[in-house]
Design an enzyme around this catalytic site. Structure first.
Site, short mmCIF file in Angstrom:
data_model
loop_
_atom_site.label_atom_id
_atom_site.label_comp_id
_atom_site.label_asym_id
_atom_site.label_seq_id
_atom_site.Cartn_x
_atom_site.Cartn_y
_atom_site.Cartn_z
N ASP A 2 68.46 -27.26 77.05
CA ASP A 2 68.99 -28.51 77.58
C ASP A 2 70.25 -28.20 78.39
O ASP A 2 71.17 -27.56 77.88
CB ASP A 2 69.34 -29.45 76.41
N SER A 56 70.96 -39.26 74.87
CA SER A 56 71.37 -38.90 76.22
C SER A 56 72.39 -39.89 76.78
O SER A 56 73.49 -40.03 76.23
CB SER A 56 70.13 -38.79 77.12
N HIS A 84 65.74 -31.18 76.16
CA HIS A 84 66.32 -32.50 76.28
C HIS A 84 65.22 -33.57 76.20
O HIS A 84 64.18 -33.44 76.82
CB HIS A 84 67.05 -32.64 77.62
#
Length: 307
Positions: free
Chosen positions: A249, A153, A279
């Site tokens: 996501d 991320s 995610h």
């Protein structure tokens, strides 16, 4: 397509919790930390906490050693959390699992978080940490020819910027990078993945916007290529790359687009798209079989490249 049952159960366990962006910052950070501390990682041969200087700041590092062997490959790991939350403990289980699966040393970086330290402070810490690894390969028992940078991320975003900066300066840089569902652009409600996956699947549109606004203090920096990889014109500087994206996501589409641009730049790319994941799923480690299998795919790719 449906979400993996184990991941769906994790979402249901969190149902009813207030949105992160509505909480005081310290409360949001502590809640994220407590949830991730419930995850168990494998035992290591040794784990050592260190601190290094990065300008006026001290940056904590955590070194994971899977065996007592020397000349091991080393992975510099940059944790996720929207540039705002996350620390060494929130990604401890993931780093342990990655170290054991790959047989590599892992150096996890507790870089400066926003809003106390906005862009590019965290990036500067990551660059400093990479240089520390390079300067200390002998003392930590690492192989200088096999240094990988990895992140999930926000950490994947920082990994790309770190590598680009080092290579643009002509400095030694990672020989490979491992990117999990990267933040590749500013939040964009016009993207299909934000419309389709921006609520109900963990990371939400509103939370991502909150993260971004904390991270980018100066609006003129919102299109800086060190903050927005999709705006970087030098992706050809990147080393061989393993990229993970997830169907459920909001960052799905920007991650897929980033992969296309990396490949078009002539970089050797392995792109794994997980159609039943959301995610952050990689952090679930051995508590979710899909997460464990995917982590082993990433580790196998690294080992193959190290030869």
């Amino acid at each position: 397509m449906t979400l993996d049952p184990d991941l769906l159960q994790r979402l249901q366990d969190l149902a009813g919790a207030p949105p992160m962006y509505e909480l005081p910052l310290d409360t949001a950070r502590e809640g994220f930390r407590k949830r991730n501390l419930l995850l168990d990682g494998p035992q290591m041969h040794a784990v050592e906490d260190l601190k290094i200087a990065s300008g006026p700041r001290e940056v904590p590092l955590r070194l994971y050693r899977p065996t007592n062997a020397s000349e091991l490959p080393v992975i510099l790991y940059l944790h996720g959390g929207g540039f705002v939350i996350g620390d060494l403990d929130t990604h401890d289980a993931l780093c342990r699992s990655l170290s054991l699966a790959s047989g590599a040393l892992v150096v996890s970086v507790d870089y400066a978080l926003a809003p106390e330290n906005r862009f590019p402070a965290g990036l500067e810490d990551c660059i400093t940490a990479f240089r520390w690894v390079q300067d200390n390969v002998q003392s930590i028992g690492a192989n200088p020819a096999a240094i990988t940078i990895a992140g999930d991320s926000a950490g994947a975003n920082l990994a790309i910027a770190c590598t680009r900066r080092l290579r643009a300066e002509g400095a030694s840089s990672p020989s490979a990078q491992l990117l999990a569902y990267p933040v590749a652009a500013a939040p964009d409600r016009g993207r299909a993945s934000y419309r389709d996956r921006g609520s109900g699947w963990g990371l939400t549109t509103e939370t991502m916007e909150w993260f971004w606004n904390q991270y980018i203090g100066d609006p003129s920096q919102s299109d800086h290529p060190d903050a927005v990889p999709l705006l970087a014109g030098d992706l050809d500087l990147l080393p061989r790359t393993w990229l993970l994206t997830a169907e459920f996501d909001p960052l799905r589409d920007e991650g897929i687009e980033l992969g296309s641009r990396i490949a078009a730049a002539g970089v050797a790319l392995t792109h794994v798209h997980e159609p039943t994941a959301n995610h952050g799923f990689l952090s679930q480690g051995n508590s979710v079989s899909l997460s464990e299998r995917t982590l082993r795919k990433a580790a196998g790719w690294l080992v193959e490249g190290w030869g």
